[in-house]
Write an enzyme that holds these catalytic residues in place. Structure first.
Site, PDB file in Angstrom:
ATOM      1  N   ASP A 132       2.232   3.077  -0.893  1.00  0.00           N
ATOM      2  CA  ASP A 132       2.500   3.532   0.477  1.00  0.00           C
ATOM      3  C   ASP A 132       1.971   4.950   0.628  1.00  0.00           C
ATOM      4  O   ASP A 132       1.919   5.708  -0.339  1.00  0.00           O
ATOM      5  CB  ASP A 132       4.010   3.586   0.743  1.00  0.00           C
ATOM      6  CG  ASP A 132       4.637   2.210   0.935  1.00  0.00           C
ATOM      7  OD1 ASP A 132       3.911   1.219   1.112  1.00  0.00           O
ATOM      8  OD2 ASP A 132       5.887   2.143   0.905  1.00  0.00           O
ATOM      9  N   ARG A 183      -4.060  -0.963   3.489  1.00  0.00           N
ATOM     10  CA  ARG A 183      -3.175  -1.181   4.643  1.00  0.00           C
ATOM     11  C   ARG A 183      -3.459  -0.049   5.631  1.00  0.00           C
ATOM     12  O   ARG A 183      -3.481   1.119   5.258  1.00  0.00           O
ATOM     13  CB  ARG A 183      -1.711  -1.144   4.228  1.00  0.00           C
ATOM     14  CG  ARG A 183      -0.778  -1.321   5.444  1.00  0.00           C
ATOM     15  CD  ARG A 183       0.660  -0.908   5.133  1.00  0.00           C
ATOM     16  NE  ARG A 183       1.258  -1.713   4.099  1.00  0.00           N
ATOM     17  CZ  ARG A 183       2.164  -1.241   3.237  1.00  0.00           C
ATOM     18  NH1 ARG A 183       2.531   0.015   3.272  1.00  0.00           N
ATOM     19  NH2 ARG A 183       2.683  -2.031   2.330  1.00  0.00           N
TER      20      ARG A 183
END
Ligand SMILES: Cc1cc2nc3c(=O)[nH]c(=O)nc-3n(C[C@H](O)[C@H](O)[C@H](O)COP(=O)(O)OP(=O)(O)OC[C@H]3O[C@@H](n4cnc5c(N)ncnc54)[C@H](O)[C@@H]3O)c2cc1C
Length: 306
Positions: A132, A183
């Site tokens: 992340d 992402r």
């Protein structure tokens, strides 16, 4: 008014005392809607339910404010156990984690050691781990760690790029040499206008720009958004540019726009849900409230119901 509320919620998300109290008292204040539970078994059950609806997942064992090497190690062990439980249960899910959770603020070396232990497990299970992206202060370190690990572990590891940062299009160009699985998100933290677009319209414009850039590069994109305008745009873009559905997936967060999640899966798109779990839910929950202050009303209602 809305931006005042957003800033206050983001400020509160970093409050250590509140975080400690939240851990002690367990999932409260409507957090259960956004967090799958405190135990791995809760998370696996939530993923199984999603899988039954044709939706895949990425599990995130919540962890913030890691202050000691022991805490970083504990968090690492949790990630390893999560990968093992995914394999054992046979659910379709990969893993997402944060570099600070593995001790990045203590030392890069510690974080790398922990990350290698996790990636060794992921590789042995044939699974995938995504890093992340956190606030700007950790951006360069995360890019750098990803680049090093990508050389060692290939497709087992992926990263996140945030559209609100001015530098993201350049970062995607620099990363293209790895053919990375990225992402792409708008970005969730409060950043200075020195490094990030302060206006939402500019963030949305840059989001479309980096999605198109990455898909045109022929690289795999996980397009993580609840924004219908962006989703519609992507659907149109892939038709116009002959981009196969196997080159991208949509992602959303657990508990947000659940009907839209099912609709996209039913239309045949790969739909992956980010499923957070664990007792360290406070900061994650506050960031979700900050994104949509309308949810504060929902929380207040749940406060009075419980
Ligand atoms: C799978 C996934 C992973 C993520 N990983 C990261 C990461 O690593 N780093 C990072 O900085 N950010 C991450 N984010 C968060 C992201 O950066 C945004 O903050 C978040 O997704 C909100 O932006 P949006 O694209 O949904 O658009 P927005 O413009 O915020 O929202 C568009 C529309 O979606 C709906 N919506 C949005 N949020 C909510 C909500 N909370 N409740 C109900 N409806 C809502 C509303 O209808 C809204 O109008 C991630 C998001 C997702 C979905």
């Amino acid at each position: 008014m809305e931006s005042l509320m957003r800033n206050s919620l983001l400020f509160l998300s970093k409050n250590r005392m509140a975080n400690r109290a939240a851990k002690k008292y367990g999932l409260r204040f409507g957090a259960r809607r956004f967090v799958a539970g405190e135990q791995i078994a809760d998370a696996i059950a939530a993923v199984r339910e999603l899988n039954d609806a044709g939706i895949v997942a990425t599990l995130d064992h919540l962890g913030e404010f890691i202050l000691t090497e022991e805490e970083a190690l504990e968090s690492t062990q949790f990630c390893i156990r999560t990968l093992q439980e995914i394999e054992k249960s046979g659910v379709r899910s990969n893993l997402s984690l944060k570099m600070t959770q593995l001790g990045l603020d203590l030392s890069r070396e510690l974080c790398m050691r922990n990350m290698r232990a996790i990636l060794d497990t992921a590789a042995a299970c044939g699974n995938f781990v995504r890093i992340d992206m956190e606030d700007y202060a950790h951006n360069e370190a995360s890019l750098d760690i990803f680049s090093e690990l990508r050389e060692e572990y290939g497709d087992t590891v992926g990263l996140v790029i945030q559209a609100y940062l001015y530098k993201s299009a350049d970062d995607i160009d620099n990363l293209h040499r790895f053919r990375p699985n990225l992402r792409l998100v708008k970005g969730a933290y409060k950043e200075s206008p020195d490094v990030a677009y302060p206006n939402k319209e500019d963030v949305d414009r840059n989001f479309i720009h980096i999605i198109e850039q990455h898909l045109r590069n022929g690289d795999y994109a996980a397009i993580a958004t609840h924004d219908d305008k962006i989703i519609q745009h992507v659907k149109q873009f892939i038709i116009e540019h002959n981009i196969p559905r196997s080159q991208f997936e949509f992602q959303m967060l657990y508990g947000i726009r659940t009907q839209a999640q099912r609709d996209l899966a039913n239309e045949g798109y790969t739909m992956r849900i980010y499923v957070p779990f664990g007792n360290d839910w406070y900061g994650y929950f506050m960031r979700r409230l900050a994104e949509r202050p309308a949810n504060v009303g929902f929380v207040l209602k749940s406060l009075f119901k419980s």
